[in-house]
Motif scaffolding. Structure first.
Motif, PDB file in Angstrom:
ATOM      1  N   THR A 225       0.785  -1.129   0.059  1.00  0.00           N
ATOM      2  CA  THR A 225      -0.110  -0.156  -0.043  1.00  0.00           C
ATOM      3  C   THR A 225       0.871   1.384   0.087  1.00  0.00           C
ATOM      4  OG1 THR A 225       0.034  -0.146   2.530  1.00  0.00           O
ATOM      5  CG2 THR A 225      -1.848  -1.293   1.315  1.00  0.00           C
ATOM      6  N   HIS A 226       2.205   1.121   0.298  1.00  0.00           N
ATOM      7  CA  HIS A 226       2.984   2.353  -0.041  1.00  0.00           C
ATOM      8  C   HIS A 226       4.472   1.735  -0.126  1.00  0.00           C
ATOM      9  CE1 HIS A 226       3.268   1.733   4.678  1.00  0.00           C
ATOM     10  NE2 HIS A 226       3.217   0.858   4.337  1.00  0.00           N
ATOM     11  N   THR A 227       5.438   2.578  -0.505  1.00  0.00           N
ATOM     12  CA  THR A 227       6.773   2.132  -0.372  1.00  0.00           C
ATOM     13  C   THR A 227       7.576   1.829   0.742  1.00  0.00           C
ATOM     14  OG1 THR A 227       7.252   4.364  -1.006  1.00  0.00           O
ATOM     15  CG2 THR A 227       7.220   2.840  -2.924  1.00  0.00           C
ATOM     16  N   SER A 228       6.986   2.314   1.795  1.00  0.00           N
ATOM     17  CA  SER A 228       7.495   2.180   3.218  1.00  0.00           C
ATOM     18  C   SER A 228       8.071   0.826   3.427  1.00  0.00           C
ATOM     19  CB  SER A 228       6.713   2.491   4.260  1.00  0.00           C
ATOM     20  OG  SER A 228       6.545   3.920   3.934  1.00  0.00           O
ATOM     21  N   PRO A 229       7.574  -0.375   3.038  1.00  0.00           N
ATOM     22  CA  PRO A 229       8.371  -1.649   3.229  1.00  0.00           C
ATOM     23  C   PRO A 229       9.498  -1.882   2.659  1.00  0.00           C
ATOM     24  CG  PRO A 229       6.328  -2.018   1.873  1.00  0.00           C
ATOM     25  CD  PRO A 229       5.944  -0.669   2.435  1.00  0.00           C
TER      26      PRO A 229
ATOM     27  N   HIS B  63       2.165   5.826  -7.906  1.00  0.00           N
ATOM     28  CA  HIS B  63       3.430   5.772  -7.511  1.00  0.00           C
ATOM     29  C   HIS B  63       3.874   6.636  -6.378  1.00  0.00           C
ATOM     30  CE1 HIS B  63       2.712   4.709 -12.033  1.00  0.00           C
ATOM     31  NE2 HIS B  63       3.692   3.915 -11.391  1.00  0.00           N
ATOM     32  N   GLN B  64       4.902   5.919  -5.653  1.00  0.00           N
ATOM     33  CA  GLN B  64       5.743   6.552  -4.827  1.00  0.00           C
ATOM     34  C   GLN B  64       7.065   6.369  -4.777  1.00  0.00           C
ATOM     35  OE1 GLN B  64       4.372   4.909  -0.848  1.00  0.00           O
ATOM     36  NE2 GLN B  64       2.586   6.340  -0.582  1.00  0.00           N
ATOM     37  N   VAL B  65       7.801   7.688  -4.168  1.00  0.00           N
ATOM     38  CA  VAL B  65       9.054   7.426  -3.802  1.00  0.00           C
ATOM     39  C   VAL B  65       9.517   7.442  -2.532  1.00  0.00           C
ATOM     40  CG1 VAL B  65       9.497   9.701  -4.385  1.00  0.00           C
ATOM     41  CG2 VAL B  65      11.716   7.893  -4.364  1.00  0.00           C
TER      42      VAL B  65
ATOM     43  N   TYR C  75      -0.347   0.413  -4.223  1.00  0.00           N
ATOM     44  CA  TYR C  75      -1.823   0.034  -4.581  1.00  0.00           C
ATOM     45  C   TYR C  75      -2.786   0.170  -3.440  1.00  0.00           C
ATOM     46  CZ  TYR C  75       0.543  -2.638  -8.329  1.00  0.00           C
ATOM     47  OH  TYR C  75       1.426  -2.961  -9.416  1.00  0.00           O
ATOM     48  N   ARG C  76      -4.009   0.713  -3.675  1.00  0.00           N
ATOM     49  CA  ARG C  76      -4.925   1.046  -2.863  1.00  0.00           C
ATOM     50  C   ARG C  76      -6.367   1.012  -3.262  1.00  0.00           C
ATOM     51  NH1 ARG C  76      -2.318   5.840   1.225  1.00  0.00           N
ATOM     52  NH2 ARG C  76      -0.274   4.738   1.218  1.00  0.00           N
ATOM     53  N   SER C  77      -7.331   0.335  -2.508  1.00  0.00           N
ATOM     54  CA  SER C  77      -8.612   0.208  -3.300  1.00  0.00           C
ATOM     55  C   SER C  77      -9.254   1.524  -3.263  1.00  0.00           C
ATOM     56  CB  SER C  77      -9.452  -0.742  -2.589  1.00  0.00           C
ATOM     57  OG  SER C  77     -10.774  -0.840  -2.933  1.00  0.00           O
TER      58      SER C  77
HETATM   59  N1  PHE Z   1       4.177   5.742   3.720  1.00  0.00           N
HETATM   60  C1  PHE Z   1       3.273   6.813   3.906  1.00  0.00           C
HETATM   61  C2  PHE Z   1       2.239   7.060   3.069  1.00  0.00           C
HETATM   62  O1  PHE Z   1       1.810   6.153   2.122  1.00  0.00           O
HETATM   63  C3  PHE Z   1       4.334   8.057   3.634  1.00  0.00           C
HETATM   64  C4  PHE Z   1       5.569   8.440   4.674  1.00  0.00           C
HETATM   65  C5  PHE Z   1       6.693   7.466   4.131  1.00  0.00           C
HETATM   66  C6  PHE Z   1       5.408   8.916   5.930  1.00  0.00           C
HETATM   67  C7  PHE Z   1       7.907   7.726   4.939  1.00  0.00           C
HETATM   68  C8  PHE Z   1       6.516   9.143   6.754  1.00  0.00           C
HETATM   69  C9  PHE Z   1       7.655   8.254   6.245  1.00  0.00           C
HETATM   70  O2  PHE Z   1       1.296   7.775   3.261  1.00  0.00           O
END
Ligand code: PHE
Length: 366
Positions: free
Chosen positions: A174-178, A213-215, A200-202
């Motif tokens: 759901t985010h690139t944080s993993p 897309h995220q970075v 991906y998010r619903s």
């Molecule tokens: N992962 C968060 C999001 O998708 C964004 C985020 C990344 C916030 C890293 C803090 C630190 O919304």
């Protein structure tokens, strides 16, 4: 005898004159084919007396050998000529200027990812990656969101029906944080990485698509603090938007994986119906727009990544790539990014030969 000699000469002349493989085949049938005259002559040998045969055979056999040899030689020559002709016809002139055939273009998202990687590489960041099909532990648990954490519900997660062999849920990240967690486990500290990619998010409307897309950015070292985060983001956005008057506002917020957490806003103004970044968001005619989330890495996340939080500090941020692409290149509907309409790409796409570099400018020239 003379009859055979003259017919042989005529056949050899016809073979020499044949201008195609078809014409040559016709000549073969007429001579050596089942009903060809040479074959018929050969058959007459069977009905002859031994003396007659001894007299007649050499002429007929020599005619057959000469014609067969001529047919074979001509066939090889015609085939070689056909190949030559085909090679000449299919030649690709590699010296032609490439602009003479402008086919295909680089999607704005790919272009912006290249620009990001170029700018962050200059700041000493490597690119890290992780899978889009993630498990629950990397996407949530290791980021300080255990099973009961309410933030999980906010992510509108796409789950798979299966589980990993050790019983974890499988999902589309759901985010690139993993990738923060994966990079820490793989590389340890100190570390400086960005992780651009699909998430991906619903969710779907004019400003949300189920895939976007995220970075992610992450820096872990000793003595890292919020000032480093702000300088890094400011330096990045100045290079990315190619202007010096970028003003960021860090607004207190909450993310389970950062503490303290701040949302990153950038000042912009409206010029002719188009959002233009630059200037203080509180100045007349200006406003703030959110670009992403960030903060100091939560000690629990450092620990999940195998690092001692007493020794290491880090900051992390996550920016919406599609959003900053829209802002930089003046696009207004996010959904058009993923429609695959060639007319949109023709309008907004970038030349494959226009590589973003810091020396030549990371901004694409149309
Ligand atoms: N992962 C968060 C999001 O998708 C964004 C985020 C990344 C916030 C890293 C803090 C630190 O919304």
């Amino acid at each position: 005898m003379t009859d055979i000699t003259s017919r042989t000469e005529a056949a050899l002349a016809a073979i020499a004159a044949a201008s195609s493989l078809d014409a040559l085949e016709a000549e073969r049938l007429e001579t050596l084919g089942k009903k060809g005259w040479v074959s018929l002559e050969l058959k007459t040998l069977g009905g002859m007396s031994p003396e007659e045969r001894t007299a007649a055979a050499p002429a007929i056999q020599s005619a057959r050998a000469r014609i067969a040899e001529a047919l074979e030689a001509k066939k090889a020559a015609l085939e070689a000529a056909a190949l030559e002709e085909q090679l000449a016809r299919e030649t690709v002139d590699l010296t032609l200027p490439a602009v003479a055939a402008p086919k295909g273009s680089v999607h704005p998202v790919s272009q912006v990812m290249d620009e990001l990687a170029e700018i962050f590489a200059d700041l000493g960041f490597a690119v890290a990656t992780g899978p889009e099909i993630e498990d629950d532990w990397h996407n949530f648990t290791a980021l300080n969101m255990d099973e009961t954490h309410p933030a999980r519900a906010m992510h509108d997660t796409f789950y798979f029906p299966d589980k990993t062999t050790d019983g974890k849920d499988i999902l589309l990240r759901t985010h690139t944080s993993p990738v923060q967690v994966r990079a820490m486990i793989q590389q340890g500290a100190p570390i400086r990485v960005i992780a651009p990619g699909r998430v991906y998010r619903s969710d779907s409307d004019a400003t949300h698509t189920p895939m976007f897309h995220q970075v992610e950015g992450m820096v872990i070292d000793k003595g890292i603090h919020l000032g480093h985060l702000k300088w890094t983001l400011e330096t990045f956005f100045k290079a990315f938007f190619e202007r010096e008057d970028i003003v960021l506002r860090l607004r207190p917020s909450y993310f389970p994986f950062t503490e303290p957490s701040v949302e990153v806003d950038v000042g912009y103004s409206n010029e002719g119906g188009r959002r233009v970044v630059g200037g203080h968001g509180d100045a007349p005619g200006h406003a703030w727009m959110e670009l992403g989330g960030s903060g100091m890495m939560n000690p629990r996340v450092l620990a999940a990544g195998g690092l001692d939080p007493a020794e290491w500090q880090g900051f992390a941020f996550g920016l919406g790539i599609d959003r900053i692409a829209m802002l930089k290149y003046g696009m207004n509907d996010l959904r058009a990014f993923f429609d695959g309409d060639p007319r949109w790409l023709q309008h907004y796409g970038f030349s494959p030969f226009d590589q973003p570099t810091l020396s030549a400018g990371v901004g694409a020239r149309a």
